[in-house]
Design a protein around this motif. Structure first.
Motif, PDB file in Angstrom:
ATOM      1  N   ASN A 150      -7.166   1.852 -10.412  1.00 23.53           N
ATOM      2  CA  ASN A 150      -7.962   2.432 -11.644  1.00 23.53           C
ATOM      3  C   ASN A 150      -9.034   2.040 -11.580  1.00 23.53           C
ATOM      4  O   ASN A 150     -10.426   2.574 -11.734  1.00 23.53           O
ATOM      5  CB  ASN A 150      -7.364   2.491 -13.113  1.00 23.53           C
ATOM      6  CG  ASN A 150      -5.843   3.129 -13.170  1.00 23.53           C
ATOM      7  OD1 ASN A 150      -5.798   4.065 -12.219  1.00 23.53           O
ATOM      8  ND2 ASN A 150      -5.007   2.429 -13.886  1.00 23.53           N
ATOM      9  N   ASN A 151      -9.284   0.777 -11.644  1.00 21.54           N
ATOM     10  CA  ASN A 151     -10.504  -0.050 -11.937  1.00 21.54           C
ATOM     11  C   ASN A 151     -11.141  -0.926 -10.824  1.00 21.54           C
ATOM     12  O   ASN A 151     -12.171  -1.625 -10.926  1.00 21.54           O
ATOM     13  CB  ASN A 151     -10.549  -1.063 -13.281  1.00 21.54           C
ATOM     14  CG  ASN A 151     -10.313  -0.324 -14.554  1.00 21.54           C
ATOM     15  OD1 ASN A 151     -10.678   0.851 -14.757  1.00 21.54           O
ATOM     16  ND2 ASN A 151      -9.437  -0.810 -15.332  1.00 21.54           N
ATOM     17  N   GLY A 152     -10.590  -0.661  -9.898  1.00 22.48           N
ATOM     18  CA  GLY A 152     -11.004  -1.353  -8.540  1.00 22.48           C
ATOM     19  C   GLY A 152     -12.138  -0.994  -7.795  1.00 22.48           C
ATOM     20  O   GLY A 152     -12.727   0.207  -8.009  1.00 22.48           O
ATOM     21  N   VAL A 153     -13.009  -1.932  -7.223  1.00 20.94           N
ATOM     22  CA  VAL A 153     -14.426  -1.521  -6.732  1.00 20.94           C
ATOM     23  C   VAL A 153     -14.282  -0.433  -5.728  1.00 20.94           C
ATOM     24  O   VAL A 153     -14.967   0.351  -5.520  1.00 20.94           O
ATOM     25  CB  VAL A 153     -14.839  -2.937  -6.031  1.00 20.94           C
ATOM     26  CG1 VAL A 153     -16.216  -2.698  -5.480  1.00 20.94           C
ATOM     27  CG2 VAL A 153     -15.402  -3.687  -7.293  1.00 20.94           C
ATOM     28  N   GLN A 168      -6.644   5.425  -3.377  1.00 22.39           N
ATOM     29  CA  GLN A 168      -5.322   5.211  -3.093  1.00 22.39           C
ATOM     30  C   GLN A 168      -4.890   3.855  -3.944  1.00 22.39           C
ATOM     31  O   GLN A 168      -5.459   3.378  -4.525  1.00 22.39           O
ATOM     32  CB  GLN A 168      -4.760   4.604  -1.825  1.00 22.39           C
ATOM     33  CG  GLN A 168      -5.345   5.638  -0.686  1.00 22.39           C
ATOM     34  CD  GLN A 168      -4.306   7.009  -0.638  1.00 22.39           C
ATOM     35  OE1 GLN A 168      -3.203   6.890  -1.151  1.00 22.39           O
ATOM     36  NE2 GLN A 168      -4.903   7.904   0.075  1.00 22.39           N
ATOM     37  N   ASN A 169      -3.616   4.115  -4.117  1.00 19.58           N
ATOM     38  CA  ASN A 169      -3.040   2.811  -5.189  1.00 19.58           C
ATOM     39  C   ASN A 169      -2.720   1.656  -3.816  1.00 19.58           C
ATOM     40  O   ASN A 169      -1.574   1.514  -3.365  1.00 19.58           O
ATOM     41  CB  ASN A 169      -1.446   2.949  -5.477  1.00 19.58           C
ATOM     42  CG  ASN A 169      -0.859   1.830  -6.297  1.00 19.58           C
ATOM     43  OD1 ASN A 169      -1.696   0.749  -6.388  1.00 19.58           O
ATOM     44  ND2 ASN A 169       0.030   1.947  -6.916  1.00 19.58           N
ATOM     45  N   VAL A 171      -2.268  -1.629  -2.532  1.00 15.40           N
ATOM     46  CA  VAL A 171      -1.418  -2.549  -2.346  1.00 15.40           C
ATOM     47  C   VAL A 171       0.261  -2.213  -3.314  1.00 15.40           C
ATOM     48  O   VAL A 171       0.972  -2.790  -3.374  1.00 15.40           O
ATOM     49  CB  VAL A 171      -1.721  -3.898  -3.132  1.00 15.40           C
ATOM     50  CG1 VAL A 171      -2.686  -4.375  -2.444  1.00 15.40           C
ATOM     51  CG2 VAL A 171      -2.050  -3.780  -4.526  1.00 15.40           C
ATOM     52  N   GLY A 172      -0.090  -0.868  -3.937  1.00 15.97           N
ATOM     53  CA  GLY A 172       1.068  -0.281  -4.586  1.00 15.97           C
ATOM     54  C   GLY A 172       1.983   0.654  -4.031  1.00 15.97           C
ATOM     55  O   GLY A 172       3.016   1.221  -4.202  1.00 15.97           O
ATOM     56  N   ASP A 173       1.504   1.046  -2.733  1.00  9.80           N
ATOM     57  CA  ASP A 173       2.042   2.108  -1.917  1.00  9.80           C
ATOM     58  C   ASP A 173       2.446   1.570  -0.493  1.00  9.80           C
ATOM     59  O   ASP A 173       1.640   0.766   0.046  1.00  9.80           O
ATOM     60  CB  ASP A 173       0.946   3.263  -1.415  1.00  9.80           C
ATOM     61  CG  ASP A 173       1.598   4.537  -0.918  1.00  9.80           C
ATOM     62  OD1 ASP A 173       2.657   4.362  -0.310  1.00  9.80           O
ATOM     63  OD2 ASP A 173       0.862   5.594  -0.968  1.00  9.80           O
ATOM     64  N   PRO A 174       3.813   1.653  -0.411  1.00 10.10           N
ATOM     65  CA  PRO A 174       4.162   1.052   0.728  1.00 10.10           C
ATOM     66  C   PRO A 174       3.518   1.456   2.100  1.00 10.10           C
ATOM     67  O   PRO A 174       3.522   0.832   3.110  1.00 10.10           O
ATOM     68  CB  PRO A 174       5.743   1.677   0.796  1.00 10.10           C
ATOM     69  CG  PRO A 174       6.163   1.831  -0.439  1.00 10.10           C
ATOM     70  CD  PRO A 174       4.913   2.415  -0.872  1.00 10.10           C
ATOM     71  N   SER A 175       3.077   2.641   2.205  1.00  7.13           N
ATOM     72  CA  SER A 175       2.205   3.145   3.351  1.00  7.13           C
ATOM     73  C   SER A 175       0.759   2.455   3.622  1.00  7.13           C
ATOM     74  O   SER A 175       0.400   2.283   4.775  1.00  7.13           O
ATOM     75  CB  SER A 175       2.015   4.604   3.264  1.00  7.13           C
ATOM     76  OG  SER A 175       3.261   5.372   3.099  1.00  7.13           O
ATOM     77  N   TYR A 176       0.154   1.781   2.415  1.00  9.00           N
ATOM     78  CA  TYR A 176      -0.827   1.132   2.705  1.00  9.00           C
ATOM     79  C   TYR A 176      -1.006  -0.234   2.283  1.00  9.00           C
ATOM     80  O   TYR A 176      -2.023  -1.201   2.574  1.00  9.00           O
ATOM     81  CB  TYR A 176      -1.987   1.829   1.566  1.00  9.00           C
ATOM     82  CG  TYR A 176      -2.110   3.188   1.990  1.00  9.00           C
ATOM     83  CD1 TYR A 176      -3.096   3.714   3.025  1.00  9.00           C
ATOM     84  CD2 TYR A 176      -1.665   4.115   1.301  1.00  9.00           C
ATOM     85  CE1 TYR A 176      -3.218   5.030   3.390  1.00  9.00           C
ATOM     86  CE2 TYR A 176      -1.754   5.605   1.365  1.00  9.00           C
ATOM     87  CZ  TYR A 176      -2.759   5.869   2.445  1.00  9.00           C
ATOM     88  OH  TYR A 176      -2.669   7.337   2.791  1.00  9.00           O
ATOM     89  N   ALA A 177       0.172  -0.689   1.813  1.00  5.67           N
ATOM     90  CA  ALA A 177       0.038  -2.125   1.368  1.00  5.67           C
ATOM     91  C   ALA A 177      -0.166  -3.132   2.371  1.00  5.67           C
ATOM     92  O   ALA A 177      -0.932  -4.046   2.333  1.00  5.67           O
ATOM     93  CB  ALA A 177       1.378  -2.529   0.644  1.00  5.67           C
ATOM     94  N   LEU A 178       0.751  -3.026   3.489  1.00  8.00           N
ATOM     95  CA  LEU A 178       0.463  -4.200   4.570  1.00  8.00           C
ATOM     96  C   LEU A 178      -0.920  -4.065   5.004  1.00  8.00           C
ATOM     97  O   LEU A 178      -1.570  -5.002   5.316  1.00  8.00           O
ATOM     98  CB  LEU A 178       1.584  -3.779   5.767  1.00  8.00           C
ATOM     99  CG  LEU A 178       1.291  -5.018   6.739  1.00  8.00           C
ATOM    100  CD1 LEU A 178       1.802  -6.304   6.056  1.00  8.00           C
ATOM    101  CD2 LEU A 178       2.607  -4.546   7.941  1.00  8.00           C
TER     102      LEU A 178
END
Length: 320
Positions: A150-153, A168-169, A171-178
């Motif tokens: 929400n508030n990320g740069v 995107q979320n 680090v909260g979405d398994p597709s993008y976290a890694l």
């Protein structure tokens, strides 16, 4: 040999110089005694915990309570642990991405070495390596704030330039976290690879570069024919250090994602910590720790073997 009236007379034996074998022996024993406290500390705080962990891996270990010997049951359990083996797959991605990212510090070192002004080199070199002084936990927390959904740069910047659909979320979405975890620290210049590349290029005699320029060797061709071959040993050392360092990776993942979501950023060190402190299965955690220790030990032995079999290092030892 002197002669007296035609008869050879043996010369008197030369006196042993001060600091002869007896004095050297005393110094050697003193050095051994000085090293003894260090060896005791290492045995108490390094070797004993490691050996104790290996022994405990064969037990259903309950600290402070009765423990039961289970033999190889913990190791059989490890073979069926899908999360444990998935964590090694994640390590594979981390290792490959880390090696590929050496391109950026290598290019930076090549550009920096082309500067003729020593003062300019010093200024730029200082600016590039200053981030190494920042604590790792600070870097992890800053990037966590940057990845905030929400508030990320990052999401705010994408929204500001009309790319809101790209938010995107992270680090909260398994597709993008890694992948988000891997990009922490971008552009990856402030680190050991940059220092090694730059110091190697800095130690190449200027005459080699000048001779290559006189022969009409271009910048790219010089990199492939001169710079890279001269950095081969350093690249090989970095490669093996990366293998060993990747096996011990876990700090950044623990701070930013704790191995989630859905174990998409799980690594062996985190799996071991979770089994021990969350699952309270200390014997199984010791098994995972022992396995990771064996992997690291084997790869360290490979490093030593490769370095000893290196023809260049053999020639250097032959000149001593």
């Amino acid at each position: 040999m002197a002669t007296t009236a035609g008869t050879p007379v043996a010369a008197p034996p030369a006196e042993a110089p001060p600091g002869g074998p007896r004095r050297r022996a005393r110094i050697s024993w003193a050095a051994y005694l000085a090293l003894l406290p260090l060896l005791v500390v290492l045995a108490l705080f390094q070797y004993y915990p490691a050996l104790n962990g290996i022994v405990r891996s064969f037990w259903d270990w309950n600290p402070g309570q009765v423990s039961t010997f289970v033999g190889l049951d913990n190791y059989a359990k490890m073979m069926d642990d899908a999360i444990w083996w998935r964590s090694f797959r994640n390590l594979g991605y981390i290792f490959v991405f880390g090696v590929v990212s050496w391109v950026i510090p290598l290019v930076a070192a090549e550009l920096l070495i082309t500067l003729r002004s020593q003062r300019a080199q010093f200024v730029y070199r200082t600016l590039l390596i200053v981030p190494m002084a920042f604590p790792g936990v600070v870097t992890a927390l800053v990037w966590s704030f940057m990845y905030h959904p929400n508030n990320g740069v990052i999401n705010r910047a994408l929204t500001a330039i009309g790319l809101e659909s790209w938010t995107q979320n992270w680090v909260g979405d398994p597709s993008y976290a890694l992948w988000s975890l891997l990009f922490i620290g971008f552009p990856f210049i402030a680190g050991l690879p940059f220092l090694i590349f730059y110091s190697t290029l800095q130690n190449i005699p200027r005459e080699i570069f000048e001779a290559a320029a006189l022969d009409g060797v271009g910048r790219i061709r010089r990199f492939w024919t001169i710079d890279l071959p001269l950095m081969a040993r350093q690249v090989r050392l970095l490669f093996f250090l990366a293998v060993i360092g990747t096996l011990q990776y876990g700090f950044m993942a623990y701070i930013v994602t704790s191995g989630g979501p859905d174990n998409s950023t799980m690594v062996p060190v985190l799996r071991m910590i979770n089994v021990a402190f969350q699952g309270q299965d200390w014997g199984y955690a010791a098994t995972l720790s022992t396995t990771l220790f064996v992997f690291t030990l084997v790869l360290s032995a490979v490093v030593v073997f490769v370095r000893r079999s290196d023809p260049a290092s053999t020639n250097v030892r032959g000149l001593r």
